[in-house]
Scaffold this motif. Structure first.
Motif, mmCIF file in Angstrom:
data_model
loop_
_atom_site.group_PDB
_atom_site.id
_atom_site.type_symbol
_atom_site.label_atom_id
_atom_site.label_comp_id
_atom_site.label_asym_id
_atom_site.label_seq_id
_atom_site.Cartn_x
_atom_site.Cartn_y
_atom_site.Cartn_z
ATOM 1 N N LEU A 22 0.845 -1.199 0.000
ATOM 2 C CA LEU A 22 0.000 0.000 0.000
ATOM 3 C C LEU A 22 0.874 1.240 0.000
ATOM 4 N N LYS A 23 0.704 2.069 -1.057
ATOM 5 C CA LYS A 23 1.392 3.365 -1.103
ATOM 6 C C LYS A 23 0.566 4.328 -0.271
ATOM 7 N N VAL A 24 1.139 4.802 0.822
ATOM 8 C CA VAL A 24 0.377 5.658 1.723
ATOM 9 C C VAL A 24 0.180 7.033 1.089
ATOM 10 N N ALA A 25 -1.081 7.479 1.068
ATOM 11 C CA ALA A 25 -1.383 8.808 0.517
ATOM 12 C C ALA A 25 -0.669 9.859 1.373
ATOM 13 N N LYS A 26 -0.306 10.928 0.754
ATOM 14 C CA LYS A 26 0.361 12.075 1.406
ATOM 15 C C LYS A 26 1.841 11.818 1.715
ATOM 16 N N SER A 27 2.306 10.578 1.594
ATOM 17 C CA SER A 27 3.746 10.332 1.770
ATOM 18 C C SER A 27 4.140 9.272 0.765
ATOM 19 N N SER A 28 5.433 9.110 0.558
ATOM 20 C CA SER A 28 5.856 8.130 -0.451
ATOM 21 C C SER A 28 6.103 6.759 0.192
ATOM 22 N N GLN A 29 5.730 6.653 1.456
ATOM 23 C CA GLN A 29 5.957 5.410 2.194
ATOM 24 C C GLN A 29 5.131 4.257 1.611
ATOM 25 N N VAL A 30 5.726 3.073 1.525
ATOM 26 C CA VAL A 30 5.000 1.887 1.064
ATOM 27 C C VAL A 30 4.906 0.905 2.225
ATOM 28 N N LEU A 31 3.679 0.560 2.577
ATOM 29 C CA LEU A 31 3.468 -0.445 3.637
ATOM 30 C C LEU A 31 3.365 -1.812 2.978
ATOM 31 N N HIS A 32 3.968 -2.800 3.622
ATOM 32 C CA HIS A 32 3.912 -4.154 3.077
ATOM 33 C C HIS A 32 3.484 -5.102 4.201
ATOM 34 N N PHE A 33 2.412 -5.855 3.961
ATOM 35 C CA PHE A 33 2.035 -6.873 4.955
ATOM 36 C C PHE A 33 1.495 -8.106 4.253
ATOM 37 N N GLN A 34 1.618 -9.258 4.900
ATOM 38 C CA GLN A 34 1.140 -10.510 4.318
ATOM 39 C C GLN A 34 0.582 -11.417 5.417
ATOM 40 N N PHE A 35 -0.162 -12.448 4.987
ATOM 41 C CA PHE A 35 -0.713 -13.393 5.965
ATOM 42 C C PHE A 35 0.424 -14.015 6.772
ATOM 43 N N ARG A 36 0.182 -14.198 8.059
ATOM 44 C CA ARG A 36 1.124 -14.959 8.872
ATOM 45 C C ARG A 36 1.136 -16.402 8.374
ATOM 46 N N GLU A 37 2.244 -17.091 8.587
ATOM 47 C CA GLU A 37 2.408 -18.462 8.089
ATOM 48 C C GLU A 37 1.259 -19.386 8.506
ATOM 49 N N ASP A 38 0.746 -19.171 9.727
ATOM 50 C CA ASP A 38 -0.257 -20.101 10.279
ATOM 51 C C ASP A 38 -1.692 -19.690 9.949
ATOM 52 N N LYS A 39 -1.857 -18.686 9.087
ATOM 53 C CA LYS A 39 -3.207 -18.153 8.849
ATOM 54 C C LYS A 39 -3.683 -18.373 7.409
ATOM 55 N N GLN A 40 -4.973 -18.677 7.291
ATOM 56 C CA GLN A 40 -5.645 -18.762 5.991
ATOM 57 C C GLN A 40 -7.025 -18.147 6.141
ATOM 58 N N TRP A 41 -7.586 -17.659 5.040
ATOM 59 C CA TRP A 41 -8.896 -16.998 5.106
ATOM 60 C C TRP A 41 -9.874 -17.687 4.166
ATOM 61 N N LYS A 42 -10.968 -18.191 4.740
ATOM 62 C CA LYS A 42 -11.961 -18.893 3.918
ATOM 63 C C LYS A 42 -12.913 -17.885 3.281
ATOM 64 N N LEU A 43 -13.116 -18.015 1.957
ATOM 65 C CA LEU A 43 -14.091 -17.167 1.259
ATOM 66 C C LEU A 43 -15.432 -17.904 1.299
ATOM 67 N N GLN A 44 -16.246 -17.500 2.273
ATOM 68 C CA GLN A 44 -17.519 -18.172 2.537
ATOM 69 C C GLN A 44 -18.427 -18.216 1.311
ATOM 70 N N GLN A 45 -18.339 -17.167 0.479
ATOM 71 C CA GLN A 45 -19.195 -17.109 -0.722
ATOM 72 C C GLN A 45 -18.944 -18.316 -1.632
ATOM 73 N N ILE A 46 -17.662 -18.664 -1.810
ATOM 74 C CA ILE A 46 -17.322 -19.784 -2.696
ATOM 75 C C ILE A 46 -17.792 -21.098 -2.070
ATOM 76 N N GLN A 47 -17.563 -21.241 -0.759
ATOM 77 C CA GLN A 47 -17.989 -22.473 -0.082
ATOM 78 C C GLN A 47 -19.507 -22.654 -0.170
ATOM 79 N N ASP A 48 -20.252 -21.580 0.062
ATOM 80 C CA ASP A 48 -21.720 -21.660 0.011
ATOM 81 C C ASP A 48 -22.205 -22.005 -1.396
#
Length: 276
Positions: free
Chosen positions: A84-110
């Protein structure tokens, strides 16, 4: 007397329709839905009992403030890597899922569950089954159409959420490094697209003269939307939405359309012959 003969003939035709043609259409319908169901659980080539992982790049133009690489395996996001390029500054934030985490997309499962329920309804009426009336065929078609409409609706209508609901969602706790307090993210499916939304927030000072009006529930909130959380008032300053087509979801939506048409055509045919 002649009229009776015509009636007998019509009844015979109708019985033939119930016996032969209905089962031919049901077989066709079952084949299409099996293809749809298969799309939800494509195996990894060479590893038949492992679901295929696919990477999707969201936001590739130089204009995009947000770029994401999402890894989808069936209905589960196994990894998300967001810049994410932060508005008002040139800073770029970087984040990702932790190794032990996953996210279920309930819409697809349903959606997948509804397809499988439609298939169960059809398999309960195999070719040895004798339909006793047109009404019975119509009832089966209505049941199948209901499941298919629900499946399609799950993919075409993402969940509406309030901003406090989004802030409290488990999704916010899945990243490393942790997402800063003035950023929120959301993932959802819209038709055949995988969507990522990033909200940037600012805290409204307690003495602000701004008319505070909390925003309601929405799939996508707009800049200026306000909410309260833990005695702090926030306003959305920037909204970034990026998306990417998931080809197998496009296929699935086409299969739903074909199946619903087959159901409707069979209903029309049975009703028309029944009324003759």
């Amino acid at each position: 007397y002649h009229w009776c003969g015509v009636q007998d003939q019509t009844e015979e035709e109708f019985n033939w329709l119930l016996k032969e043609e209905v089962h031919a259409v049901l077989k066709q319908l079952q084949d299409v839905l099996k293809e749809a169901s298969r799309r939800f659980s494509m195996p990894t080539p060479g590893f038949e009992n492992q679901l295929k992982q696919e990477n999707f790049i969201l936001g590739s133009s130089t204009m995009d403030q947000v770029k994401g690489v999402l890894t989808l395996q069936g209905e589960v996001l196994t990894q998300a890597d967001i810049n994410l390029k932060v508005a008002k500054s040139s800073q770029v934030l970087h984040f990702q899922f932790r190794e032990d985490k996953q996210w279920k997309l309930q819409q697809i499962q349903d959606a997948r569950n509804h397809v499988n329920q439609a298939l169960q309804l059809l398999s309960s009426r195999d070719e040895s089954y004798h339909f006793k009336s047109g009404a019975e065929v119509n009832k089966l078609m209505d049941g199948v159409m209901l499941q298919l409409t629900r499946a399609r609706n799950r993919l075409t209508t993402p969940a509406s959420m309030t901003l406090p609901e989004l802030a409290a969602s488990g999704l916010m706790k899945m990243f490393s490094p942790p997402i800063p307090g003035d950023v929120m993210v959301n993932f959802y499916i819209n038709l055949s697209k995988l969507c990522l939304t990033v909200y940037q927030l600012h805290v409204l000072p307690p003495n602000t003269t701004k008319n505070f009006k909390p925003a309601g529930s929405s799939v996508l909130h707009s800049p200026g939307a306000m909410f309260e959380l833990n005695n702090n008032r926030f306003e959305v300053s920037h909204v970034h939405k990026v998306e990417c087509v998931v080809p197998w979801l496009s296929d699935t939506l086409v299969f739903f359309t074909i199946s619903l048409q087959l159901c409707q055509q069979l209903k029309d045919k049975v009703t028309w012959n029944y009324q003759k």
